[in-house]
Scaffold this active site. Structure first.
Site, PDB file in Angstrom:
ATOM      1  CE  LYS A  33      52.627  45.280  41.715  1.00 52.01           C
ATOM      2  NZ  LYS A  33      54.025  44.989  42.568  1.00 52.01           N
ATOM      3  CG  ASP A  60      54.678  41.867  43.987  1.00 55.47           C
ATOM      4  OD1 ASP A  60      55.615  40.812  44.096  1.00 55.47           O
ATOM      5  OD2 ASP A  60      54.948  43.047  43.448  1.00 55.47           O
ATOM      6  CE  LYS A  62      58.978  41.918  44.565  1.00 54.83           C
ATOM      7  NZ  LYS A  62      57.784  42.708  44.459  1.00 54.83           N
ATOM      8  CG  ASP A  65      60.501  33.012  56.780  1.00 56.41           C
ATOM      9  OD1 ASP A  65      61.467  31.843  57.389  1.00 56.41           O
ATOM     10  OD2 ASP A  65      59.963  33.908  57.391  1.00 56.41           O
ATOM     11  CB  THR A 116      65.109  45.868  38.704  1.00 60.49           C
ATOM     12  OG1 THR A 116      64.085  46.461  39.508  1.00 60.49           O
ATOM     13  CG2 THR A 116      64.585  44.970  37.847  1.00 60.49           C
ATOM     14  NE  ARG A 206      56.007  54.595  39.236  1.00 64.47           N
ATOM     15  CZ  ARG A 206      57.552  54.715  39.478  1.00 64.47           C
ATOM     16  NH1 ARG A 206      58.009  55.553  39.973  1.00 64.47           N
ATOM     17  NH2 ARG A 206      57.945  53.420  39.040  1.00 64.47           N
TER      18      ARG A 206
HETATM   19  O1  C5P Z   1      56.779  51.850  37.526  1.00 63.53           O
HETATM   20  P1  C5P Z   1      55.406  51.252  37.772  1.00 63.53           P
HETATM   21  O2  C5P Z   1      54.497  52.236  38.832  1.00 63.53           O
HETATM   22  O3  C5P Z   1      54.527  51.004  36.879  1.00 63.53           O
HETATM   23  O4  C5P Z   1      55.466  50.011  38.597  1.00 63.53           O
HETATM   24  C1  C5P Z   1      54.421  49.107  38.854  1.00 63.53           C
HETATM   25  C2  C5P Z   1      54.823  48.028  39.782  1.00 63.53           C
HETATM   26  O5  C5P Z   1      55.865  47.187  39.317  1.00 63.53           O
HETATM   27  C3  C5P Z   1      55.277  48.657  41.108  1.00 63.53           C
HETATM   28  O6  C5P Z   1      54.529  47.845  42.215  1.00 63.53           O
HETATM   29  C4  C5P Z   1      56.857  48.257  41.237  1.00 63.53           C
HETATM   30  O7  C5P Z   1      57.097  47.745  42.376  1.00 63.53           O
HETATM   31  C5  C5P Z   1      56.819  47.068  40.212  1.00 63.53           C
HETATM   32  N1  C5P Z   1      58.309  47.001  39.633  1.00 63.53           N
HETATM   33  C6  C5P Z   1      58.861  46.028  39.717  1.00 63.53           C
HETATM   34  N2  C5P Z   1      60.328  46.061  39.107  1.00 63.53           N
HETATM   35  C7  C5P Z   1      60.731  47.073  38.256  1.00 63.53           C
HETATM   36  C8  C5P Z   1      59.591  48.110  38.033  1.00 63.53           C
HETATM   37  C9  C5P Z   1      58.469  48.188  38.892  1.00 63.53           C
HETATM   38  O8  C5P Z   1      58.608  44.956  40.312  1.00 63.53           O
HETATM   39  N3  C5P Z   1      61.616  47.016  37.707  1.00 63.53           N
END
Ligand code: C5P
Length: 225
Positions: A33, A60, A62, A65, A116, A206
């Site tokens: 991603k 990704d 998003k 427009d 979120t 992460r």
């Molecule tokens: O938290 P982590 O590093 O696993 O997140 C992975 C991806 O998911 C990131 O690109 C983050 O922007 C996205 N993400 C999201 N909505 C969330 C948490 C994470 O779109 N609530």
């Protein structure tokens, strides 16, 4: 062999570090991603470089427009053959319909509903009277009726949404492996729980990218699926 639903979120600022990480875990993830930050920094060149690993790419971006602009943007990324592209459902029905029509036939177009990062007060401030959960359901229905492939939703919501939209394609971020040392254990959803609830794609960043041993982390997650 099972198809691996894990898409590694490569949220790293440097292209060489992103590439090195992806190469290290490539045999134990199902796709990559790339977000807006990566795309703004490295553009088509960066995507081409990661394509060399032979994994599906999720852009990704998003997009949000007027319909004509979003459709043109979809056409401009067509050459990158993304497996998944995100648009904002708040862009409205015509925007989503035109985005889907402009996408390649092998590209899933998936809607983001309510970020979120937004709470009740944020929605009130932009004139939305519903709470975030209600608004997300409304936008999910709109995305469905506009002909999109699916939505991005949390591991807490995916089960209920999957029951309403049986053949939807559900992208689930925010997952944490059970042993991840998360302080808020009650709220975490594991990759396995999300998959069992109907997730099509598990977005994981992460827990792999910041692990001491990313390869071991990716393998451990894969083993639970
Ligand atoms: O938290 P982590 O590093 O696993 O997140 C992975 C991806 O998911 C990131 O690109 C983050 O922007 C996205 N993400 C999201 N909505 C969330 C948490 C994470 O779109 N609530």
């Amino acid at each position: 062999m099972n198809h691996n639903p894990v898409f590694l979120a490569l949220d790293l600022p440097r292209l060489d570090s992103a590439e090195a990480l992806a190469r290290k875990v490539a045999g134990h993830i199902g796709g990559i991603k790339l977000g807006l930050e990566f795309f703004c920094a490295h553009g088509h060149h960066g995507v081409h470089e990661l394509h060399k690993l032979g994994l599906p790419i999720f852009l990704d971006l998003k997009l949000h427009d007027i319909p004509n602009t979003v459709a043109a943007a979809m056409q401009a990324i067509h050459v990158l053959e993304p497996a998944i592209v995100t648009v904002h459902a708040a862009g409205g029905r015509a925007m989503m319909e035109d985005a889907k029509a402009a996408a390649g036939e092998n590209t899933k177009v998936v809607a983001v509903t309510v970020l979120t990062s937004l709470d009740d007060d944020d929605l009130t401030a932009i004139g939305v009277k519903a709470d975030p959960a209600e608004q997300a359901l409304r936008l999910a229905d709109l995305a469905h009726s506009a002909g999109l492939d699916g939505i991005v939703c949390s591991g807490h919501e995916v089960g209920a949404i999957h029951k309403q939209w049986k053949d939807g394609y559900f992208v689930v971020p925010g997952l944490r492996p059970a042993e991840g040392g998360n302080g808020d254990q009650k709220r975490i959803v594991t990759p396995r729980q999300a998959r069992d609830a109907g997730a099509s794609v598990l977005v994981i960043g992460r827990p792999i990218s910041r692990a001491e041993d990313p390869l071991a982390a990716a393998k451990a997650i894969e083993a639970t699926l």
